[in-house]
Design an enzyme around this catalytic site. Sequence first.
Site, short mmCIF file in Angstrom:
data_model
loop_
_atom_site.label_atom_id
_atom_site.label_comp_id
_atom_site.label_asym_id
_atom_site.label_seq_id
_atom_site.Cartn_x
_atom_site.Cartn_y
_atom_site.Cartn_z
N THR A 1 10.84 1.04 -3.92
CA THR A 1 11.13 1.36 -5.36
C THR A 1 12.71 1.65 -5.52
O THR A 1 13.29 2.25 -4.59
CB THR A 1 10.49 2.41 -5.59
OG1 THR A 1 10.59 3.16 -6.84
CG2 THR A 1 10.48 3.82 -4.71
N ASP A 2 13.08 1.62 -6.89
CA ASP A 2 14.56 2.18 -7.19
C ASP A 2 14.60 3.65 -6.89
O ASP A 2 15.75 4.12 -7.04
CB ASP A 2 15.01 1.50 -8.29
CG ASP A 2 14.03 2.01 -9.58
OD1 ASP A 2 13.10 2.83 -9.40
OD2 ASP A 2 14.46 1.46 -10.65
N GLU A 3 13.45 4.30 -6.85
CA GLU A 3 13.48 5.71 -6.99
C GLU A 3 14.05 6.37 -5.76
O GLU A 3 14.44 7.68 -5.72
CB GLU A 3 12.31 6.29 -7.21
CG GLU A 3 11.58 6.06 -8.63
CD GLU A 3 10.37 6.95 -8.76
OE1 GLU A 3 10.06 7.75 -8.25
OE2 GLU A 3 9.86 6.36 -9.78
N LYS B 1 8.93 7.33 0.24
CA LYS B 1 9.39 5.92 -0.05
C LYS B 1 10.71 5.52 0.71
O LYS B 1 10.80 4.64 1.49
CB LYS B 1 9.44 5.29 -1.26
CG LYS B 1 8.00 5.20 -2.10
CD LYS B 1 7.00 4.24 -1.37
CE LYS B 1 7.42 2.90 -1.48
NZ LYS B 1 6.20 1.88 -1.08
N TYR C 1 7.02 11.82 -3.61
CA TYR C 1 6.87 10.52 -3.90
C TYR C 1 8.07 9.60 -3.10
O TYR C 1 8.19 8.69 -2.18
CB TYR C 1 6.43 9.76 -5.17
CG TYR C 1 6.54 8.41 -5.28
CD1 TYR C 1 5.74 7.46 -4.39
CD2 TYR C 1 7.50 7.73 -6.24
CE1 TYR C 1 5.94 6.16 -4.46
CE2 TYR C 1 7.57 6.43 -6.30
CZ TYR C 1 6.83 5.71 -5.47
OH TYR C 1 6.81 4.26 -5.47
N ALA D 1 0.70 -1.32 -0.01
CA ALA D 1 0.14 -0.09 0.03
C ALA D 1 0.85 1.27 0.12
O ALA D 1 1.99 1.40 0.80
CB ALA D 1 -1.07 -0.13 1.33
P1 NAD Z 1 -1.23 1.57 -6.89
O1 NAD Z 1 -0.99 3.05 -6.95
O2 NAD Z 1 -1.66 0.93 -8.11
O3 NAD Z 1 -1.77 0.76 -5.54
C1 NAD Z 1 -1.87 1.38 -4.34
C2 NAD Z 1 -2.88 0.68 -3.66
O4 NAD Z 1 -2.53 1.08 -2.16
C3 NAD Z 1 -4.43 1.03 -4.13
O5 NAD Z 1 -4.95 -0.19 -3.90
C4 NAD Z 1 -4.56 2.03 -2.95
O6 NAD Z 1 -6.09 1.81 -2.69
C5 NAD Z 1 -3.85 1.57 -1.69
N1 NAD Z 1 -3.64 2.39 -0.56
C6 NAD Z 1 -3.45 3.80 -0.76
N2 NAD Z 1 -3.36 4.29 0.33
C7 NAD Z 1 -3.68 3.33 1.46
C8 NAD Z 1 -3.82 3.46 2.69
N3 NAD Z 1 -3.48 4.50 3.34
N4 NAD Z 1 -4.16 2.37 3.27
C9 NAD Z 1 -4.47 1.13 2.41
N5 NAD Z 1 -4.34 1.13 1.13
C10 NAD Z 1 -3.95 2.25 0.68
O7 NAD Z 1 0.50 1.18 -6.67
P2 NAD Z 1 1.53 -0.12 -7.38
O8 NAD Z 1 1.84 0.69 -8.48
O9 NAD Z 1 0.59 -1.24 -7.44
O10 NAD Z 1 2.61 0.13 -6.29
C11 NAD Z 1 2.47 -0.79 -5.16
C12 NAD Z 1 3.61 -0.61 -4.30
O11 NAD Z 1 5.07 -0.87 -5.21
C13 NAD Z 1 4.14 0.66 -3.72
O12 NAD Z 1 4.66 0.52 -2.37
C14 NAD Z 1 5.19 1.35 -4.68
O13 NAD Z 1 5.98 2.23 -3.98
C15 NAD Z 1 5.86 0.16 -5.15
N6 NAD Z 1 6.44 -0.06 -6.47
C16 NAD Z 1 5.88 0.43 -7.68
C17 NAD Z 1 6.31 0.39 -8.84
C18 NAD Z 1 5.55 0.63 -10.09
O14 NAD Z 1 6.31 0.48 -11.07
N7 NAD Z 1 4.20 0.60 -9.82
C19 NAD Z 1 7.77 -0.18 -8.86
C20 NAD Z 1 8.67 -0.29 -7.67
C21 NAD Z 1 7.98 -0.16 -6.36
O1 TDX Z 2 2.07 10.89 -19.87
C1 TDX Z 2 3.28 10.69 -19.49
N1 TDX Z 2 4.56 10.82 -20.35
C2 TDX Z 2 5.57 10.58 -19.92
O2 TDX Z 2 6.70 10.76 -20.51
C3 TDX Z 2 3.66 10.05 -18.23
C4 TDX Z 2 2.28 9.64 -17.28
C5 TDX Z 2 4.85 9.95 -17.70
N2 TDX Z 2 5.96 10.09 -18.67
C6 TDX Z 2 7.29 9.54 -18.19
C7 TDX Z 2 7.72 9.91 -16.91
C8 TDX Z 2 8.75 8.72 -16.60
O3 TDX Z 2 10.01 9.26 -17.20
O4 TDX Z 2 7.31 8.16 -18.35
C9 TDX Z 2 7.99 7.57 -17.38
C10 TDX Z 2 7.48 6.72 -16.52
O5 TDX Z 2 6.36 7.45 -15.73
P1 TDX Z 2 5.63 6.88 -14.74
O6 TDX Z 2 4.71 5.95 -15.13
O7 TDX Z 2 4.93 7.98 -13.89
O8 TDX Z 2 6.40 6.24 -13.86
P2 TDX Z 2 7.78 6.80 -12.85
O9 TDX Z 2 7.58 8.22 -12.60
O10 TDX Z 2 9.07 6.38 -13.42
O11 TDX Z 2 7.34 6.02 -11.39
C11 TDX Z 2 6.93 4.41 -11.38
O12 TDX Z 2 8.00 3.64 -11.13
C12 TDX Z 2 8.55 3.56 -10.00
C13 TDX Z 2 6.00 4.27 -10.51
O13 TDX Z 2 4.87 4.99 -10.58
C14 TDX Z 2 6.58 4.33 -8.99
O14 TDX Z 2 5.38 4.00 -8.16
C15 TDX Z 2 7.77 3.44 -9.03
O15 TDX Z 2 8.27 3.55 -7.72
#
Ligand code: NAD
Ligand code: TDX
Length: 331
Positions: free
Chosen positions: A120-122, A151, A147, A78
């Site tokens: 996340t790697d960020e 994290k 963000y 979450a």
């Molecule tokens: P997402 O935004 O799709 O999902 C987040 C979920 O958490 C949602 O279902 C939301 O309802 C729930 N949530 C938000 N606030 C909450 C709270 N206070 N209590 C309970 N639930 C809550 O996110 P995601 O992309 O699935 O990411 C999941 C995890 O993985 C995050 O911790 C994110 O930092 C990490 N992560 C994501 C990526 C990526 O590329 N998406 C990469 C590396 C790490």
């Molecule tokens: O419309 C767009 N055009 C665009 O060029 C959007 C939405 C994004 N971008 C760029 C920004 C980034 O360089 O694309 C790349 C990816 O963007 P996002 O999908 O917003 O991802 P990013 O910011 O890289 O972060 C994602 O990866 C690490 C996840 O959202 C995070 O939750 C995770 O930690």
Amino acid sequence: MRVLVTGGAGFIGANFVQQTVAERPDARVTVLDALTYAGDRSSLAPVADRVSFVQGSVTDADLVDGLVADADVVVHFAAESHNDNSLTDPSPFVQTNVVGTFTLLEAVRRHGVRYHHVSTDEVYGDLPLEGGERFTPATPYNPSSPYSSTKAASDLLVRAWVRSFGIEATISNCSNNYGPYQHVEKFIPRQVTNLIDGVRPRVYGAGANVRDWIHVADHNTAVWAIIEAGRVGETYLIGADGETSNLEVVRTLNELFGRDADDFDHVADRAGHDLRYAIDATKLRTELGWAPRFTDFRSGLAATVDWYRANEDWWRPAKAAVEARYARGGQ
Ligand code: NAD
Ligand code: TDX
């Protein structure tokens, strides 16, 4: 094994829950999810009869205490997860990502429950476009956005709770995920659904930024490998050698839609936009024997496009509001 999955109605969490139910018949899964704009219960519909769902926040200490007491392992997905949203309003990021993690850690400490922290790697900031450098577990933390800083803060809380209180925790820092059930605000689903609607893809700035793409299913097999065989207190970086520039992503998507590869728009850049992420996953691969299965990005993208085409009911309700928000920021 009783598994408490926070954020299980989000993108990665829902894929994790579906995969767990399919592959681990011994797992009893409970999902705790606040169902924010990013959570969707229908993402769990295929496994609804195999999962207990609790709607609530990870910041609710009483609720969290009771659920953690009843679990063998907590897998914490979450979060508020979108960088662009954190630039508009950082407040929920501090609440959910920092205070929520703190709340879980205190419950885990009280009840002696195994904890896996999904990050996340960020947290490492960004890398130069040239030079081939990659993040390792020794890379110093240097987050850029609200963000990623929240994290990073949550990761540091976990490390401190391991050292000070001896909780049994592991941390994973993964690169950018793609696949089914990802919210349309994110880069790939936004462009895919634009293309389905006949709208040109939108690239921030020049588009040279590089992300290290991994299929969500590979992220989740790595999380299970760490839960089962990872060393307590350790950090594992998850990545699948998927470095691709944003320009390459939109060109590939255009091709998959049968369009001219260069038919896209450049829009306003993101403030503080990280240049490049790249993961060295040697520790995960050598210590735990993990390897990704989705190694062909183009075919993984094609399958993802097919999923969005077939599941318009899932993404359509969020699309107009997301595009209206981007339009206000010139994106
Ligand atoms: P997402 O935004 O799709 O999902 C987040 C979920 O958490 C949602 O279902 C939301 O309802 C729930 N949530 C938000 N606030 C909450 C709270 N206070 N209590 C309970 N639930 C809550 O996110 P995601 O992309 O699935 O990411 C999941 C995890 O993985 C995050 O911790 C994110 O930092 C990490 N992560 C994501 C990526 C990526 O590329 N998406 C990469 C590396 C790490
Ligand atoms: O419309 C767009 N055009 C665009 O060029 C959007 C939405 C994004 N971008 C760029 C920004 C980034 O360089 O694309 C790349 C990816 O963007 P996002 O999908 O917003 O991802 P990013 O910011 O890289 O972060 C994602 O990866 C690490 C996840 O959202 C995070 O939750 C995770 O930690």
